[in-house]
Motif scaffolding. Structure first.
Motif, short mmCIF file in Angstrom:
data_model
loop_
_atom_site.label_atom_id
_atom_site.label_comp_id
_atom_site.label_asym_id
_atom_site.label_seq_id
_atom_site.Cartn_x
_atom_site.Cartn_y
_atom_site.Cartn_z
N HIS A 200 -27.16 -0.52 -14.52
CA HIS A 200 -28.17 -1.58 -14.54
C HIS A 200 -28.24 -2.19 -15.93
N HIS B 189 -30.14 6.23 -8.46
CA HIS B 189 -29.23 5.46 -7.61
C HIS B 189 -27.86 6.14 -7.53
N ASP C 230 -23.52 4.18 -11.04
CA ASP C 230 -24.32 2.96 -11.01
C ASP C 230 -24.53 2.45 -12.43
MG MG Z 1 -28.64 0.52 -8.68
#
Ligand code: MG
Length: 165
Positions: free
Chosen positions: A10, A42, A8
């Motif tokens: 961000h 995540h 993941d």
């Molecule tokens: Mg995420």
């Protein structure tokens, strides 16, 4: 046994908290996202769901659902663990790598491991969290974002009664 991988990313922005592994880390930038944007958690949830072939966090916790606005990713991780138990799986170990140029994360890693061990119901020595920079290269190196990888191993539940809710 089943293996799973999660990844993941961000974006880093001002005026957001930086939460990694359920730990609020003092920093002048934080991660942008619908939930608390805990990128490591995540990646871990996607690895767990992937190992069990139960989809991904986008299907279980849609980012257009107001129910998950500002949600604690550790709480969502607890729900993923319930799904795994119901499907007859337990976690053998999990290994995470955080890719971040700043801040230094070493001092926060013991608390992240404790958080994961508690929520996942496994001994802390089954949980590994590591951090690295990418030497100033790419989007993590230029502090545009933070990325995380997770790899997990699942085993069939030794005591099927543990799967009963
Ligand atoms: Mg995420």
């Amino acid at each position: 046994m089943r293996i799973g991988h999660g990844y993941d990313v961000h974006r880093l922005v001002s005026s957001r908290k930086l939460i990694l592994g359920g730990v609020e880390i003092p920093h002048y930038l934080g991660l942008l996202g619908h939930s608390d944007a805990d990128v490591v958690t995540h990646a871990l949830m996607d690895a767990l769901l992937g190992a069990a072939a139960l989809g991904d966090i986008g299907t279980h916790f849609p980012d257009n659902d107001p129910a998950y606005a500002g949600a604690s990713s550790l709480t969502l991780l607890g729900r993923v663990m319930e799904l795994l138990r119901q499907a007859g799986w337990q976690v053998e170990n999990a290994d995470m790598t955080i890719l971040a140029q700043q801040p230094k994360l070493k001092g926060h890693i013991p608390q992240m491991r404790q958080n994961y061990a508690r929520v996942m119901g496994v001994p802390v020595d089954c949980i590994s969290v590591k951090a690295t920079t990418e030497e100033g290269l790419g989007f993590t190196g230029t502090e545009q974002g933070i990325a995380a990888h997770a790899v997990v191993l699942l085993q069939t539940l030794k005591n099927p009664a543990d799967g009963e809710i």
